[in-house]
Design an enzyme around this catalytic site. Sequence first.
Site, PDB file in Angstrom:
ATOM      1  N   HIS A 160       4.164  -6.860  -4.250  1.00 16.56           N
ATOM      2  CA  HIS A 160       2.823  -6.829  -4.819  1.00 16.56           C
ATOM      3  C   HIS A 160       2.151  -5.486  -4.551  1.00 16.56           C
ATOM      4  O   HIS A 160       2.520  -4.747  -3.646  1.00 16.56           O
ATOM      5  CB  HIS A 160       1.972  -7.992  -4.295  1.00 16.56           C
ATOM      6  CG  HIS A 160       1.635  -7.889  -2.830  1.00 16.56           C
ATOM      7  ND1 HIS A 160       2.274  -8.615  -1.861  1.00 16.56           N
ATOM      8  CD2 HIS A 160       0.729  -7.128  -2.175  1.00 16.56           C
ATOM      9  CE1 HIS A 160       1.782  -8.308  -0.678  1.00 16.56           C
ATOM     10  NE2 HIS A 160       0.842  -7.407  -0.836  1.00 16.56           N
TER      11      HIS A 160
ATOM     12  N   TYR B 166       0.821  -1.215   0.000  1.00 15.24           N
ATOM     13  CA  TYR B 166       0.000   0.000   0.000  1.00 15.24           C
ATOM     14  C   TYR B 166       0.857   1.269   0.000  1.00 15.24           C
ATOM     15  O   TYR B 166       0.340   2.356   0.212  1.00 15.24           O
ATOM     16  CB  TYR B 166      -0.933   0.001   1.207  1.00 15.24           C
ATOM     17  CG  TYR B 166      -1.872  -1.188   1.234  1.00 15.24           C
ATOM     18  CD1 TYR B 166      -2.979  -1.242   0.389  1.00 15.24           C
ATOM     19  CD2 TYR B 166      -1.630  -2.270   2.071  1.00 15.24           C
ATOM     20  CE1 TYR B 166      -3.828  -2.338   0.385  1.00 15.24           C
ATOM     21  CE2 TYR B 166      -2.482  -3.377   2.074  1.00 15.24           C
ATOM     22  CZ  TYR B 166      -3.571  -3.396   1.229  1.00 15.24           C
ATOM     23  OH  TYR B 166      -4.409  -4.480   1.233  1.00 15.24           O
TER      24      TYR B 166
ATOM     25  N   TYR C 198     -11.181  -1.021   0.665  1.00 17.09           N
ATOM     26  CA  TYR C 198     -11.224  -0.520   2.051  1.00 17.09           C
ATOM     27  C   TYR C 198      -9.964   0.259   2.374  1.00 17.09           C
ATOM     28  O   TYR C 198      -9.901   0.959   3.384  1.00 17.09           O
ATOM     29  CB  TYR C 198     -11.399  -1.686   3.029  1.00 17.09           C
ATOM     30  CG  TYR C 198     -10.120  -2.371   3.479  1.00 17.09           C
ATOM     31  CD1 TYR C 198      -9.524  -3.355   2.715  1.00 17.09           C
ATOM     32  CD2 TYR C 198      -9.514  -2.030   4.691  1.00 17.09           C
ATOM     33  CE1 TYR C 198      -8.353  -3.980   3.138  1.00 17.09           C
ATOM     34  CE2 TYR C 198      -8.359  -2.655   5.118  1.00 17.09           C
ATOM     35  CZ  TYR C 198      -7.772  -3.622   4.341  1.00 17.09           C
ATOM     36  OH  TYR C 198      -6.610  -4.238   4.752  1.00 17.09           O
ATOM     37  N   ARG C 199      -8.972   0.195   1.511  1.00 17.62           N
ATOM     38  CA  ARG C 199      -7.645   0.754   1.797  1.00 17.62           C
ATOM     39  C   ARG C 199      -6.888   0.675   0.486  1.00 17.62           C
ATOM     40  O   ARG C 199      -7.132  -0.230  -0.316  1.00 17.62           O
ATOM     41  CB  ARG C 199      -7.023  -0.180   2.831  1.00 17.62           C
ATOM     42  CG  ARG C 199      -5.555  -0.090   3.075  1.00 17.62           C
ATOM     43  CD  ARG C 199      -5.189  -1.234   4.005  1.00 17.62           C
ATOM     44  NE  ARG C 199      -3.842  -1.100   4.497  1.00 17.62           N
ATOM     45  CZ  ARG C 199      -3.270  -1.980   5.317  1.00 17.62           C
ATOM     46  NH1 ARG C 199      -3.927  -3.055   5.712  1.00 17.62           N
ATOM     47  NH2 ARG C 199      -2.048  -1.790   5.731  1.00 17.62           N
TER      48      ARG C 199
END
Length: 525
Positions: free
Chosen positions: A385, A91, A470-471
């Site tokens: 990833h 992220y 969600y994120r």
Amino acid sequence: MATPPGVSERDFTRALTEFRNAIGADWVFTSDEDINLYRDAYSPFKGEAEDRVPSAAVAPNSTEQVQAIVRIANAHRIPLWTISTGRNLGYGGSAPAYSGSVIVDLKRMNRVIEVNDKTHFAVVEPGVSYFDLYRYIQERGLKVWIDPADPGWGSPVGNALERGGGRTPMRDHWNAVCGLEVVLANGEVLRTGMGAMANSEVWHQYKYGFGPLVDGLFSQSNFGIVTRMGLWLMPSPEAYRDGRVNVAQHDDLVPFMETYAYLMNSDILRGTMLLESPLLNYHVTQGGSFFEMPNGPSTAELDRLARERNLPYWSAEFRFWGPPKIIDAQWEYVKEKFGVIAGSTFADGRRYVLPAEFDQNDPTLEVALGIPSLGVFGLLQGGGHLGFSPIIPMTGDAIFRAQRAFGRLYAELALPAANQFAALPWSYNPRALVLLFGLPMSRDKEQNRQSREVFERLVEVSAQNGWAEYRTHIAFMDKVAEMYTFNDHAMRRFHELLKDAVDPNGILSPGKSGIWPRRLRSNRG
Ligand SMILES: Cc1cc2nc3c(=O)[nH]c(=O)nc-3n(C[C@H](O)[C@H](O)[C@H](O)COP(=O)(O)OP(=O)(O)OC[C@H]3O[C@@H](n4cnc5c(N)ncnc54)[C@H](O)[C@@H]3O)c2cc1C
């Protein structure tokens, strides 16, 4: 020296001097060598101009030092980006959404303030890792468990603020938060919930306080810097056991998920479930796909393959924590409920009355026993990833629709859809499921370009179906925020209204969750 966009070299030099005076010269980092440590190791733009790079980093040691940094940043309009342990891999790692931001690295604020094993909570600073908290508890023989994310090097604070998940009954990490200390953009310190009372005895036991609840405003946000967090913990359970439920055919997933939701929402099943498919795993080894592809075999053909190979179509491991007689009864009841589905089968798993020697070969078990680990990295096949994680309803029908929707997309893009990491849901949260896709990231610019394209399409296809992430990764925060469209993006407009009110100079984490301060709003992608 790289400077934040719009900040002159002279002003930046002045700000750096003030940072050094406030927190010590050793804790202000400006060399390329140091700055590179804050790049995203899994960047989708590795080696490209769009890769997010900070201009400097500062590592304060106390709430007061964070206040000083914020005040200096305000005076010079320096954009900051806060990290706790900065392990947000998939992220964005420790990199900022807005290149040129100064990283506020809270790793030195690593004090465990309190662990209470009578009413079961902890109070920690942001630099405390899961390993640190676990060690603290073990060294003192305290009777509580933590709930780590799979990689134990992250922080309870950073992970909970991102609304991450673990594997035990305390798996919904934001849900376990009770009471925050926050440095606001003007340098003032706020305590939420009962902490708003100067001498509160119940700051970390009662979430609501009095008046509007504001804790959520600091999660996935850029409205403040969290310097302390209360977290509810699980009392150490007496025992653990697990067991596996299999159902035979494709359509069995509908009653399977209905039973699952009933058991979950009745608190009989707890913890995270990963839905698996032994049949689709086998199908992939034969060159098939994990999704339902438009040109792939029909459901009837896959059901036939399942029968021929004697493979269950769907399977899940359920875990139980508590007194032995209660978890044994729970497992019996779970078998009884799923047993109504014709052809369902069961396998008793591991059962430990604790403390016990346990199966060391399964890193997921370690995490389910509340023990931080890095074993998850051994389960991956190398490389990084890009995480894509949409939320879908907790029903078999929704899983089928997701399989078909993403299968159509993969077919349209002529991509192999063989990665089971991509296709089946987890139950990190109550009442909903999350799909976790890991799109491959590497040094290969072409592969990264393709993954970015797939990612954007996945976001769009999700939104067309009423699902959203969600994120998300720092490079796609605008894209994901864009999908939350109700009433002409009323939510984004509200976020911006708040942003401009609480951070008028726009210094805190510009671009986080697609929220840009007024002066930088033209940066929205
Ligand atoms: C193989 C693999 C497995 C993973 N498994 C899981 C998993 O099981 N569960 C899961 O949830 N995640 C998982 N992740 C994602 C990620 O690694 C974890 O969520 C990790 O805990 C996040 O890093 P962190 O705790 O160091 O948070 P940080 O990187 O410190 O913080 C994350 C973000 O939160 C904000 N933030 C952090 N601290 C503050 C603060 N004090 N004040 C204000 N804002 C702040 C910032 O925007 C920051 O970028 C996995 C990743 C990989 C690569």
